[in-house]
Design an enzyme around this catalytic site. Sequence first.
Site, PDB file in Angstrom:
ATOM      1  N   ALA A 126     -10.401   5.399  -2.777  1.00  0.00           N
ATOM      2  CA  ALA A 126     -10.250   5.716  -4.392  1.00  0.00           C
ATOM      3  C   ALA A 126     -10.516   4.428  -4.940  1.00  0.00           C
ATOM      4  O   ALA A 126      -9.099   3.425  -4.079  1.00  0.00           O
ATOM      5  CB  ALA A 126      -8.306   6.048  -5.081  1.00  0.00           C
ATOM      6  N   PHE A 148      -5.761  -1.667 -10.087  1.00  0.00           N
ATOM      7  CA  PHE A 148      -5.100  -3.130  -9.108  1.00  0.00           C
ATOM      8  C   PHE A 148      -5.325  -2.866  -7.292  1.00  0.00           C
ATOM      9  O   PHE A 148      -4.595  -3.348  -7.299  1.00  0.00           O
ATOM     10  CB  PHE A 148      -3.244  -2.716  -9.248  1.00  0.00           C
ATOM     11  N   LYS A 175      -3.305   0.520   0.421  1.00  0.00           N
ATOM     12  CA  LYS A 175      -3.854   0.345  -0.741  1.00  0.00           C
ATOM     13  C   LYS A 175      -3.530  -1.128  -0.702  1.00  0.00           C
ATOM     14  O   LYS A 175      -2.392  -1.686  -0.244  1.00  0.00           O
ATOM     15  CB  LYS A 175      -2.328   1.120  -2.088  1.00  0.00           C
ATOM     16  N   ASP A 179       3.451   4.969 -15.735  1.00  0.00           N
ATOM     17  CA  ASP A 179       2.257   5.193 -15.550  1.00  0.00           C
ATOM     18  C   ASP A 179       1.156   6.671 -15.026  1.00  0.00           C
ATOM     19  O   ASP A 179       1.029   6.647 -14.385  1.00  0.00           O
ATOM     20  CB  ASP A 179       0.764   4.401 -14.695  1.00  0.00           C
TER      21      ASP A 179
END
Length: 513
Positions: A199, A203, A219, A322
Site C-alpha cells: 500500500a 506518509f 511502514k 483519521d
Amino acid sequence: MGAAAKLAFAVFLISCSSGAILGRSETQECLFFNANWERDRTNQTGVEPCYGDKDKRRHCFATWKNISGSIEIVKQGCWLDDINCYDRTDCIEKKDSPEVYFCCCEGNMCNEKFSYFPEMEVTQPTSNPVTPKPPYYNILLYSLVPLMLIAGIVICAFWVYRHHKMAYPPVLVPTQDPGPPPPSPLLGLKPLQLLEVKARGRFGCVWKAQLLNEYVAVKIFPIQDKQSWQNEYEVYSLPGMKHENILQFIGAEKRGTSVDVDLWLITAFHEKGSLSDFLKANVVSWNELCHIAETMARGLAYLHEDIPGLKDGHKPAISHRDIKSKNVLLKNNLTACIADFGLALKFEAGKSAGDTHGQVGTRRYMAPEVLEGAINFQRDAFLRIDMYAMGLVLWELASRCTAADGPVDEYMLPFEEEIGQHPSLEDMQEVVVHKKKRPVLRDYWQKHAGMAMLCETIEECWDHDAEARLSAGCVGERITQMQRLTNIITTEDIVTVVTMVTNVDFPPKESSL
C-alpha cells in the site's frame, strides 16, 4: 621496480580485484526448505531458482535451531543482495550462541551444508621468533600493500556509491537530524527482507517483509514525514497499547545516513489488508458485518479510554483523528484492528495535547465541525470527531451486506455517489455543512430487523450535533445486542420487530466519554 612497472602492476591488480568483486553468475539455484510449508502453502523441499535485478547479487541462506543438540531446520532458500553474504562460499554462522542460527553464501546449492563456528578471541603468544626474510621481501611488501589498499578502497567506494544511488531515491536534506533510533525489540535480531509493496499512503508506503520464518509489515516514512513516524511510535509505546483490536507494534528503526535516511515502523502483517480493500472485493453476511463492526468499535473504545493503574503505567485517552476504512485492518478471522496513529492525539493529565491543528485527516471523513473550523479543543470534542468518521465506516459495511432483501451496491466510498472520488474541501463543506447531507441509507435495509437497528446507530454516530453522537463503547454494546436479537428472530417476527425498532432497549445513549 621502475615507475612504469609499478603502474602496470597496479592496473593489473585493479582489474583482477574488479573481476573478483563484480563478477558473478547470472543464474543461481539454492536448496529450498520450509518447515511451515502447510501454513504458507508452499512446497516443503526442493530446488529454488533465484531471481532478482541484474545489478543485485543473489545468495542462498539457511536458518535452523539447536534444540538440546538436535538440529531443526526452519528455512532454506534464496536471499537477495546482502553485503554480509558477499564472497562467502560456505554457509557458516559465526555469532556466539544465537537463538536462531542464520548463514548465507554465494554459489549454486551452497546452503545444502551449513555449520556453526563461533568466532573465538585469539590470544597472542608471549614470544614470536622472527624468521629471517630475504631483503627483496620488504621491498615487495612496502610497494604492493599500499597499491592494493588504494585499489581496494577505490573499487569499494565506487560500488557502494553505485549501489546506494540505485537503492534509495533522493530526499530533501533535513533541517534537523531525527536523532538516534528509538529502542526497538528488533535490535539484535536477523535483518528484515522487504518482499513487496502492499500500500501507498500520504506518509509513505507499506511493505510486506520477512523476519526469519514470519511475515511482518514495514511502514517506511521518508525523512520529510519524521513527525508522523515519531508520533506513531510514541503512541504505540504508551502503556496499555497491547490490545486485540489495535494493530500489534513490533519495533521502530532508522535506516540510512543523516541525509539518505528512511524511518521504519514494523508491525504485525495481516494478509486480508484494510477493510476498504476487503469490501471492494467481497460482500459480507450479517454475522460478518456484526463481528467486524463490534471489534472495530471495541478497538476505538479502548483507544478513547483513560485507564490509570496499569502494570506498565497510565494509559491516556487517545483521539485517532483519521478513522477511515483504510485504517481498519482485518485479521484472518475478520477481527478488526485500528491502525495508523500518525495524526493521533494523546490527552495526558497536566500536559498539552501537542499540535491540535483542527483540519487534519481525510476530507471525506471530516466531521462538520472540522470542515467549519469550529472545533472545541477539548478531549471529548476530538473523540466525537472520531465517532462521526466511524458512522461513515459503518455505512460502508452496510452497503456491502447481503442481509437485506435487495441488491447489494458496488463498493463506494462515503459521499462518492454525491461528490465523486476526489472531493475538494469546498465540496465537502457544501454537502456536509451547508446541505447537511449524509450517504444514502437504502429503504430496503429497513426491512431487515438488524439492518434497521444499524441504520439508527449510524445516524446517531454522524449526527450534525457533535454532543448528540454515540460513544464507541455504546456502539459496541448496541451491535452485540443487534446480533443477539436478530439471531433469535424468525422470519414471521421480522415485520413486528421492524415496527418496534425505536423502542428497542439499547444501551443508554451517551456522549463520547
